[in-house]
Design a protein around this motif. Structure first.
Motif, PDB file in Angstrom:
ATOM      1  N   CYS A  17       0.864  -1.175   0.000  1.00 22.15           N
ATOM      2  CA  CYS A  17       0.000   0.000   0.000  1.00 22.15           C
ATOM      3  C   CYS A  17       0.904   1.229   0.000  1.00 22.15           C
ATOM      4  CB  CYS A  17      -0.886  -0.011   1.249  1.00 22.15           C
ATOM      5  SG  CYS A  17      -1.884   1.479   1.497  1.00 22.15           S
ATOM      6  N   LEU A  18       0.590   2.206  -0.836  1.00 18.98           N
ATOM      7  CA  LEU A  18       1.409   3.415  -0.877  1.00 18.98           C
ATOM      8  C   LEU A  18       0.914   4.412   0.160  1.00 18.98           C
ATOM      9  CD1 LEU A  18       3.743   4.929  -2.262  1.00 18.98           C
ATOM     10  CD2 LEU A  18       2.034   5.957  -3.783  1.00 18.98           C
ATOM     11  N   GLY A  19       1.764   4.721   1.129  1.00 20.17           N
ATOM     12  CA  GLY A  19       1.467   5.751   2.113  1.00 20.17           C
ATOM     13  C   GLY A  19       1.796   7.124   1.558  1.00 20.17           C
ATOM     14  N   THR A  20       1.100   8.143   2.059  1.00 18.77           N
ATOM     15  CA  THR A  20       1.191   9.472   1.446  1.00 18.77           C
ATOM     16  C   THR A  20       1.531  10.584   2.429  1.00 18.77           C
ATOM     17  OG1 THR A  20      -1.187   9.854   1.764  1.00 18.77           O
ATOM     18  CG2 THR A  20      -0.511   8.801  -0.306  1.00 18.77           C
ATOM     19  N   MET A  21       1.949  10.254   3.635  1.00 21.15           N
ATOM     20  CA  MET A  21       2.079  11.269   4.665  1.00 21.15           C
ATOM     21  C   MET A  21       3.162  12.315   4.373  1.00 21.15           C
ATOM     22  SD  MET A  21       3.718   8.886   7.684  1.00 21.15           S
ATOM     23  CE  MET A  21       3.515  10.093   8.972  1.00 21.15           C
ATOM     24  N   THR A  65      -2.350  16.798   1.756  1.00 21.75           N
ATOM     25  CA  THR A  65      -2.064  15.490   1.162  1.00 21.75           C
ATOM     26  C   THR A  65      -3.279  14.944   0.432  1.00 21.75           C
ATOM     27  OG1 THR A  65      -0.425  14.999   2.880  1.00 21.75           O
ATOM     28  CG2 THR A  65      -1.314  13.133   1.656  1.00 21.75           C
ATOM     29  N   GLU A  66      -4.438  15.010   1.071  1.00 23.53           N
ATOM     30  CA  GLU A  66      -5.651  14.532   0.402  1.00 23.53           C
ATOM     31  C   GLU A  66      -5.922  15.329  -0.869  1.00 23.53           C
ATOM     32  OE1 GLU A  66      -8.574  12.575   3.740  1.00 23.53           O
ATOM     33  OE2 GLU A  66      -8.627  14.750   3.530  1.00 23.53           O
ATOM     34  N   ALA A  67      -5.669  16.629  -0.845  1.00 26.38           N
ATOM     35  CA  ALA A  67      -5.898  17.451  -2.033  1.00 26.38           C
ATOM     36  C   ALA A  67      -4.961  17.046  -3.172  1.00 26.38           C
ATOM     37  CB  ALA A  67      -5.720  18.932  -1.687  1.00 26.38           C
ATOM     38  N   ILE A  68      -3.707  16.786  -2.843  1.00 26.10           N
ATOM     39  CA  ILE A  68      -2.744  16.330  -3.860  1.00 26.10           C
ATOM     40  C   ILE A  68      -3.178  14.992  -4.426  1.00 26.10           C
ATOM     41  CG2 ILE A  68      -0.384  15.481  -4.164  1.00 26.10           C
ATOM     42  CD1 ILE A  68       0.511  17.673  -2.180  1.00 26.10           C
ATOM     43  N   LEU A  69      -3.588  14.087  -3.546  1.00 28.80           N
ATOM     44  CA  LEU A  69      -4.071  12.788  -4.001  1.00 28.80           C
ATOM     45  C   LEU A  69      -5.333  12.951  -4.851  1.00 28.80           C
ATOM     46  CD1 LEU A  69      -4.105   9.717  -4.069  1.00 28.80           C
ATOM     47  CD2 LEU A  69      -5.128   9.729  -1.774  1.00 28.80           C
ATOM     48  N   GLY A  70      -6.238  13.835  -4.448  1.00 26.93           N
ATOM     49  CA  GLY A  70      -7.465  14.055  -5.189  1.00 26.93           C
ATOM     50  C   GLY A  70      -7.211  14.554  -6.604  1.00 26.93           C
ATOM     51  N   ASP A  71      -6.225  15.443  -6.777  1.00 28.32           N
ATOM     52  CA  ASP A  71      -5.901  15.953  -8.108  1.00 28.32           C
ATOM     53  C   ASP A  71      -5.398  14.833  -9.022  1.00 28.32           C
ATOM     54  OD1 ASP A  71      -6.637  18.483  -7.372  1.00 28.32           O
ATOM     55  OD2 ASP A  71      -4.595  19.187  -6.982  1.00 28.32           O
ATOM     56  N   TRP A  72      -4.791  13.812  -8.445  1.00 24.77           N
ATOM     57  CA  TRP A  72      -4.351  12.646  -9.224  1.00 24.77           C
ATOM     58  C   TRP A  72      -5.503  11.660  -9.419  1.00 24.77           C
ATOM     59  CZ3 TRP A  72      -4.108   7.426  -7.813  1.00 24.77           C
ATOM     60  CH2 TRP A  72      -3.379   6.593  -8.655  1.00 24.77           C
ATOM     61  N   LEU A  73      -6.261  11.436  -8.356  1.00 23.38           N
ATOM     62  CA  LEU A  73      -7.316  10.423  -8.375  1.00 23.38           C
ATOM     63  C   LEU A  73      -8.394  10.739  -9.403  1.00 23.38           C
ATOM     64  CD1 LEU A  73      -8.335   7.832  -6.909  1.00 23.38           C
ATOM     65  CD2 LEU A  73      -9.579   9.359  -5.342  1.00 23.38           C
ATOM     66  N   VAL A  74      -8.688  12.006  -9.571  1.00 25.95           N
ATOM     67  CA  VAL A  74      -9.764  12.400 -10.478  1.00 25.95           C
ATOM     68  C   VAL A  74      -9.432  12.033 -11.930  1.00 25.95           C
ATOM     69  CG1 VAL A  74      -8.989  14.758 -11.012  1.00 25.95           C
ATOM     70  CG2 VAL A  74     -11.447  14.245 -10.856  1.00 25.95           C
ATOM     71  N   ARG A  75      -8.161  11.759 -12.208  1.00 19.13           N
ATOM     72  CA  ARG A  75      -7.747  11.380 -13.564  1.00 19.13           C
ATOM     73  C   ARG A  75      -7.624   9.868 -13.750  1.00 19.13           C
ATOM     74  NH1 ARG A  75      -2.830  12.757 -13.936  1.00 19.13           N
ATOM     75  NH2 ARG A  75      -2.375  13.976 -12.076  1.00 19.13           N
ATOM     76  N   GLN A  76      -7.988   9.098 -12.712  1.00 16.89           N
ATOM     77  CA  GLN A  76      -7.893   7.643 -12.769  1.00 16.89           C
ATOM     78  C   GLN A  76      -9.283   7.023 -12.842  1.00 16.89           C
ATOM     79  OE1 GLN A  76      -4.686   6.871 -12.943  1.00 16.89           O
ATOM     80  NE2 GLN A  76      -4.204   9.008 -12.387  1.00 16.89           N
ATOM     81  N   PRO A  77      -9.396   5.817 -13.423  1.00 15.99           N
ATOM     82  CA  PRO A  77     -10.658   5.083 -13.276  1.00 15.99           C
ATOM     83  C   PRO A  77     -10.874   4.792 -11.786  1.00 15.99           C
ATOM     84  CG  PRO A  77      -9.247   4.095 -14.969  1.00 15.99           C
ATOM     85  CD  PRO A  77      -8.408   5.086 -14.233  1.00 15.99           C
ATOM     86  N   ARG A  78     -11.934   5.337 -11.217  1.00  8.06           N
ATOM     87  CA  ARG A  78     -12.097   5.286  -9.755  1.00  8.06           C
ATOM     88  C   ARG A  78     -12.102   3.871  -9.211  1.00  8.06           C
ATOM     89  NH1 ARG A  78     -11.611   4.776  -5.403  1.00  8.06           N
ATOM     90  NH2 ARG A  78     -12.503   5.825  -3.582  1.00  8.06           N
TER      91      ARG A  78
END
Length: 345
Positions: A17-21, A65-78
């Motif tokens: 699992c990739l941690g993001t802290m 961190t969640e915002a950075i992840l969200g900017d990436w996640l929105v471009r992925q198949p959820r």
């Protein structure tokens, strides 16, 4: 990549699992997105974050961190990514978050809504209570002291009811615990059964060569009750890479944030690290590879949460699934553990 079904769920997650802290503090947005792209390409489908990240927690950076992840996640198949996040519980010095985070129903729901907004998604796959509301020894403490119990603690039942609201609303698929004790896990499971509330499917606790406290009680509880371990801090804030022994001024959390990692500043930690590093190099492994391979091969681990600040570190971490440890090396690890058991506990 190997995949495992988290107990009592339909969540199939990667063994890593990739941690993001570090995203938003030690890693820029571009570096964070590059890590996420590389991990996904390697087969990692499991990402862990928290509303309080990055660390160290500060009002100025909370939620970044969640915002950075969200900017990436929105471009992925959820449906290709399993996202885990955490709601912060009571903690001194965090009055800037919700006026002082608590596990009241209103606060849990508000925290989840804010995380969903930052993550730019309609649901969180696994929503975890970051630490207990009641007093328990954690983050370097060792002894339970009932005198330290807060005067007002939302009951486990109240916490589960709030999580149930989120599940019923479709905002959360499954719930989990973090930094919990055997009593805490059993109490959550008991009340979930008795009242038809969401049962925790996982527990995210520290586990590494320096801190094997999870094996004292929690392994049996999780095995018999079907709860998966998401092991965090596998390299003990980078200490098990031996980089600080090789260079005491090496860049990392322990040098950037001297107040961090109290559990890893205990008297016998350094000698244990030296022994594990020596053993790794004798067998043609890096100290980090030894520590990660050992943890990834423990029978009770559902997924190991790795964290990296450089591309090279991420590559080394990702490659550890392909390095099985032979019985002789595992026996040598146990011999060190017997000489110096749990120096960071």
């Amino acid at each position: 990549m190997r995949y495992r079904l988290l107990p009592a769920s339909d969540l199939t997650v990667s063994a890593i699992c990739l941690g993001t802290m570090t995203f938003g503090e030690q890693n820029s947005t571009a570096e964070a997105h590059a890590q996420l792209d590389r991990a996904l390409a390697a087969g990692v489908n499991f990402i862990d974050t928290a509303e309080m990240y990055p660390v160290p927690a500060r009002a100025e950076t909370q939620g970044r961190t969640e915002a950075i992840l969200g900017d990436w996640l929105v471009r992925q198949p959820r449906d290709r990514v399993v996202v885990a996040s955490k709601v912060a519980g009571p903690q001194r010095g965090m009055a800037w978050m919700r006026g002082g985070p608590q596990y009241t129903a209103d606060q849990i729901v508000a925290a989840c809504d804010a995380s969903l907004s930052r993550l730019r998604t309609d649901y969180i796959d696994l929503y975890q209570l970051h630490w207990p509301a009641r007093h328990v020894p954690m983050f370097g403490e060792t002894d339970f002291d009932p005198a330290k119990e807060p005067t007002e603690v939302p009951s486990v039942y109240v916490q589960l009811e709030a999580l149930d609201q989120l599940v019923r609303a479709g905002k959360v698929r499954y719930v989990g615990l973090s930094n919990e004790t055997p009593w805490g896990v059993m109490e959550f499971l008991r009340l979930a059964r008795e009242h038809g509330l969401p049962r925790p499917i996982s527990i995210q606790n520290v586990c590494n060569l320096l801190h094997r406290g999870f094996e004292h009680g929690l392994t049996e509880v999780c095995h018999r009750e079907d709860v998966g371990l998401l092991a965090y801090s596998p390299l003990a804030f980078g200490l098990l890479s031996a980089k600080y022994q090789d260079d005491p001024g090496a860049d990392g959390r322990m040098t950037r944030f001297p107040e961090f990692g109290a559990r890893y500043r205990k008297p016998h930690v350094q000698s244990a690290i030296a022994d594990y590093a020596r053993l790794a190099r004798e067998h043609g492994l890096s100290p980090a590879q030894l520590a990660l391979c050992w943890l990834m091969q423990r029978w009770y681990v559902s997924s190991t949460i790795i964290g990296a600040t450089t591309a090279a570190q991420l590559e080394e971490n990702l490659g550890c699934l392909d390095l099985p440890l032979d019985p002789a090396l595992l026996a040598a690890i146990e011999a060190i553990h017997l000489r110096c058991p749990n120096p960071a506990l």
